[in-house]
Design a protein around this motif. Structure first.
Motif, PDB file in Angstrom:
ATOM      1  N   MET A   1     135.846  68.945 -57.265  1.00 52.22           N
ATOM      2  CA  MET A   1     135.875  67.363 -57.343  1.00 52.22           C
ATOM      3  C   MET A   1     136.514  67.081 -59.018  1.00 52.22           C
ATOM      4  N   TYR A   2     135.944  67.884 -59.795  1.00 47.93           N
ATOM      5  CA  TYR A   2     136.374  67.476 -61.312  1.00 47.93           C
ATOM      6  C   TYR A   2     137.890  67.643 -61.443  1.00 47.93           C
ATOM      7  N   LYS A   3     138.436  68.756 -60.965  1.00 50.23           N
ATOM      8  CA  LYS A   3     140.020  68.791 -60.928  1.00 50.23           C
ATOM      9  C   LYS A   3     140.702  67.601 -60.090  1.00 50.23           C
ATOM     10  N   ALA A   4     140.264  67.304 -58.997  1.00 50.58           N
ATOM     11  CA  ALA A   4     140.659  66.243 -58.134  1.00 50.58           C
ATOM     12  C   ALA A   4     140.628  64.941 -58.678  1.00 50.58           C
ATOM     13  N   VAL A   5     139.591  64.755 -59.476  1.00 51.23           N
ATOM     14  CA  VAL A   5     139.311  63.553 -60.244  1.00 51.23           C
ATOM     15  C   VAL A   5     140.251  63.452 -61.372  1.00 51.23           C
ATOM     16  N   THR A   6     140.117  64.308 -62.391  1.00 54.25           N
ATOM     17  CA  THR A   6     140.915  64.328 -63.627  1.00 54.25           C
ATOM     18  C   THR A   6     142.182  65.090 -63.572  1.00 54.25           C
ATOM     19  N   GLY A   7     142.426  65.962 -62.772  1.00 53.78           N
ATOM     20  CA  GLY A   7     143.740  66.589 -62.910  1.00 53.78           C
ATOM     21  C   GLY A   7     143.561  67.824 -63.720  1.00 53.78           C
ATOM     22  N   ALA A   8     142.530  68.094 -64.523  1.00 52.70           N
ATOM     23  CA  ALA A   8     142.181  68.959 -65.602  1.00 52.70           C
ATOM     24  C   ALA A   8     141.462  70.129 -64.830  1.00 52.70           C
ATOM     25  N   ASP A   9     141.435  71.205 -65.562  1.00 55.72           N
ATOM     26  CA  ASP A   9     140.853  72.353 -65.089  1.00 55.72           C
ATOM     27  C   ASP A   9     139.354  72.360 -65.685  1.00 55.72           C
ATOM     28  N   LEU A  10     138.276  72.456 -65.252  1.00 52.75           N
ATOM     29  CA  LEU A  10     136.836  72.582 -66.100  1.00 52.75           C
ATOM     30  C   LEU A  10     136.627  73.894 -66.645  1.00 52.75           C
TER      31      LEU A  10
END
Ligand code: G3P
Ligand code: MG
Length: 328
Positions: A222-231
């Motif tokens: 979800m984080y990647k989809a929302v921000t484009g960055a890897d967590l």
């Protein structure tokens, strides 16, 4: 005299070995004892031909309760003493983080037990998702004036939606201040720590339940989809190297308690049920690994990806007896 020499040799060998036990799926299923676990511990607690104690620690990815409370509960279930000095649960090594962060978000677990865990580790200002949600049971507070310095997931989320939303809000904020949004998703991001990475956990339920690893993977996507960055994140617990190093320290000091000598035994046996955590970690760390069939592992002769190097056993008692026969 010869008999005596053999005895002394055996005692020496017994003092040069130790066991590290996984708990869930090896000694218990939830609150239910795996009967062979009790006998295995009795043997190591002195009911053996030498009449001496063989050091063993508990190395579990379990979580969610203060160490003391968990050890008291385990002592009752296992009908053998379990001391906090021979016990490491997934978040135990995270106590070291209290030196670096004072205001933290602690996620997971039932009720407010994980808040209590964090308090005992020495964190000064502990926030749980409930406080931010402002539910009746929480501590109401104006979070627009607070910088949360780090997020620590201690235990399984009981409410994925709320926990994921709050973690997302915090990671996207400016340095952990709720109500703000950072321009750059990475440079002002606060760190996030997970206490362990298991996908599955054996419980009293007939098939293993999802654990912290699945929560993390869901959140990362979800984080990647929302921000484009890897967590970027840090994961503790087995099979992470840091956890095994910590275990070495605990074994060494437990040796001192039992045998008055602060020394790391050469032959360490890990007994576990999860190839992807207990066995891979033990293999990497140079321990002898024993895989049991009472938990997550349900496969054939050995696990294909992470085979146990000492063998596969029906249960923990068989593993312990075989290891003792080999060493003594
Ligand atoms: O997967 C979570 C935890 O309950 C597993 O505990 O004792 O099998 O490492 P353990
Ligand atoms: Mg296990």
């Amino acid at each position: 005299a010869q008999v005596q020499t053999i005895e002394t040799e055996k005692v020496k060998k017994a003092k040069n070995m130790a066991f590290a036990f996984d708990i869930d799926g090896v000694l218990v299923h939830g609150d239910r004892l795996i009967p062979e676990g009790k006998r295995a511990l009795e043997i190591l607690n002195g009911d053996n031909e030498l009449g001496i104690k063989i050091p063993h620690i508990f190395l579990t990815n379990g979580s969610g309760k203060p160490e003391k409370a968990r050890c008291e509960q385990l002592s009752k279930i296992l009908k053998n003493p379990v001391s906090t000095e021979q016990f490491i649960q997934s978040h135990t090594p995270m106590s070291a983080l209290a030196e670096y962060y004072s205001t933290v978000l602690v996620v997971g677990g039932e009720g407010y037990k994980c808040r209590e865990v964090a308090e005992q580790y020495g964190f000064k200002d502990i926030v749980v998702p409930n406080d931010i949600e402002e539910r009746a049971t929480s501590r109401p507070r104006d979070f627009s004036k607070v910088n949360i310095e780090a997020i620590m997931v201690y235990s399984d989320s009981r409410d994925y939606a709320t926990d994921m939303q709050i973690i997302m809000d915090l990671l996207r904020s400016e340095n952990g201040r709720l109500g703000t949004m950072a321009q750059d998703p990475v440079s002002q991001r606060i760190p996030i720590y997970f206490s362990q990475g298991d996908m599955l956990c054996p419980t009293e339920y007939w098939t293993p339940r999802m654990s912290q690893g699945t929560f993390r993977i869901g959140f990362e996507a979800m984080y990647k989809a929302v921000t484009g960055a890897d967590l970027e994140r840090v994961v503790y617990g087995k099979p992470e190297l840091a956890t095994y190093k910590y275990a070495d320290e605990v074994i060494t000091s437990w040796m001192e308690q039992l045998h008055g000598e602060e020394k790391l035994p050469e032959n360490i046996y890990m007994v576990g049920d999860n190839p992807a955590s207990d066995i891979i970690g033990g293999n990497m760390y140079g321990w002898n690994t024993c895989l049991v069939r009472t938990g997550v592992f349900q496969g054939g002769d050995n696990d294909e990806n992470n085979p146990a190097n000492f063998g596969v056993f029906a249960n923990v008692l068989e593993a312990v007896q075989t290891a003792l026969r080999k060493e003594l």
